[in-house]
Design an enzyme around this catalytic site. Sequence first.
Site, mmCIF file in Angstrom:
data_model
loop_
_atom_site.group_PDB
_atom_site.id
_atom_site.type_symbol
_atom_site.label_atom_id
_atom_site.label_comp_id
_atom_site.label_asym_id
_atom_site.label_seq_id
_atom_site.Cartn_x
_atom_site.Cartn_y
_atom_site.Cartn_z
ATOM 1 N N GLY A 1 0.944 -1.367 0.111
ATOM 2 C CA GLY A 1 -0.025 -0.063 0.159
ATOM 3 C C GLY A 1 0.874 1.332 0.030
ATOM 4 O O GLY A 1 1.895 1.382 -0.599
ATOM 5 N N SER A 2 0.477 2.143 0.565
ATOM 6 C CA SER A 2 1.063 3.563 0.640
ATOM 7 C C SER A 2 2.350 3.756 1.484
ATOM 8 O O SER A 2 3.024 4.591 1.296
ATOM 9 C CB SER A 2 0.056 4.726 1.032
ATOM 10 O OG SER A 2 -0.838 5.009 0.217
ATOM 11 N N THR A 3 2.722 2.530 2.153
ATOM 12 C CA THR A 3 3.938 2.665 2.679
ATOM 13 C C THR A 3 5.083 2.614 1.742
ATOM 14 O O THR A 3 6.270 2.953 2.058
ATOM 15 C CB THR A 3 4.218 1.335 3.540
ATOM 16 O OG1 THR A 3 4.232 0.191 2.836
ATOM 17 C CG2 THR A 3 3.136 1.270 4.730
#
Length: 625
Positions: free
Chosen positions: A310-312
């Site tokens: 995801g956005s990590t």
Amino acid sequence: MFTRRAIMLGAGQGVLLTGLAARMYYLQVMESDRYSTLADENRISHRLLPPPRGIITDRFGAPLAVNRQNYHILIVREQTPDVRKTLTVLSQIIEIEPETIDRVENDVQRRRSFVPVTVRDNLTWDEVARVGVNAPDLPGIIIDAGRSRDYPEGPHLAHTLGYVAAVAEKELTGDPLLELPGFRIGKSGIEKTYDMSLRGRAGTSQVEVNALGRVIRELDREEGQSGETVVLTLDIELQRFANQRLSEYESAAAVVMDVYNGDVLAMSSHPTYDPNSFTNGISHKLWESLINNEYSPLSNKAINGTYSPGSTFKTCVALAALEAGVVTPEQRFFCPGHLDLGNARFHCWKRGGHGWVNMHDSMKHSCDVYYYEVSQKLGIDKIAAMAKRLGLGDPTGVDLPSERSGLIPTREWKETQLGKRWQGGETLICSIGQGYVLTTPLQLATMVARLASGKAVTPHLTRDHVVPEDISARSDSEFPDLGISRQHLNYIRDGMNGVTNEVRGTAYRSRIKIKGLEMAGKTGTSQVRRISMHERQTGVIGNDELPWKYRDHALFIAFAPVENPRYACAVVVEHGGSGSGVAAPIARDLLTRAQELKSSRPGVSAVNIQSASQILRTTTKKQES
């Protein structure tokens, strides 16, 4: 004629007697030493003595895997007039199933009358005492003592330590130690990785036996050498705390590690199991319940669970863009809530968009459109190259078996594996940590450690000695520099700081409020289902309204403290929903606890591995006495 026959018969007898005498002389005089040796070898039996298995401790010497006294009941057929009657009396003193009585009766009939047969294992001290008091009424019953593997922390370290179990047929390698009845070897985790070191060296016993194989007496004994002590990098107090925090969710994993020396301080996977169940053979019912559990309690999700980050993953994309020079930190892109590429529309998580954003704001607000724009300039191969430098897409090499590598896609990978050309839209999807990108929680923690330190940190679970008082004293010079601009790394760290410590940051509500302990992080929410156009128009269905397996994964990565990073953390909650609302509070609590534990141990003195081992062995001997 009679005289001639008598002479011939006498001569023949003389020849035979002469040959017999010669043969007897040869056997008794010439071959005397040889047959004397053979006779002794038939009389003396050499038997292996299993060595005590080596112990496992945490970084401060706390025992994690030891050998405990194990009492079991044996019966000798020749010493009791009626086996069934004796077992029936015994069943009135301690619990023995009727099936066990039938099994023992069959076993004693198949073996020689003087050979002991096991009736029951793992007796409590109270049961041993009851049997001892009633010994006169139990002819042929023997109480025997041995050692079995014990895990004092139970489920807290099941996935890391692993367990021991009986040797399978396919595992026999010619080592006679493996053929000893009841011998156990490591089957998973640290027990498997360091099995040869933990086994030790077998002892020997010389016993005199008669023609039937009955032991008459012991002639000589040489004790074996116990296995080596394995010291882990784990902090058991932090590990317990991590397990407690994850236990609130159906399925989750978390890793805390030192950003400079690579020590893994906590590695938790939930749900878990009790490794003590495997020591003496797990029941079929319990085994079925474990393998059929939809939350996979036998799997170490920290190294075997692969998830879209995801956005990590945006931290990696931003750093790749800076290193490639395709954007500057101040350059802004406009986010209207979506980006069109050809006939496809790629949405931002925020309906209506974020407006004009630069790199810092893009991380702070986790703007998807910013990374769509950047990735078009960058390309998937440059993103993949940076991901590899940060430890993604390959096994970290941590000292545990069966670690999965995850996946960082490239153009070549797709053409080779799928036989298709890479599409531009796939680059956009990968730039926000979706699509083909897969990582493990340990890889994410490694990425954070490298971002925080600028070093090619590699995680590990074992140490050479028990840790001294100052856990930051170990040198970090063993890891090479990443070769990434320090200024660019500072931009990424500053953006992660904005996520947690600036108002309107996606994890501002989950920040550490204690001055000097603040963390910097990045939220991530990974979709596991495709959102339809109808949902886009009418409103996306909330995670709470979906079945568990269709909810988003919640992720969060962080390091602390902000000013002088020492700890890296990665948390994944399967189908947990929001990364900011679920995973971030867990990481906050873990990093806070790690820093508090460091400051609360001023009295911990340096203890070498020999003294820690001696303490545990002395305790074991006292228990045996």
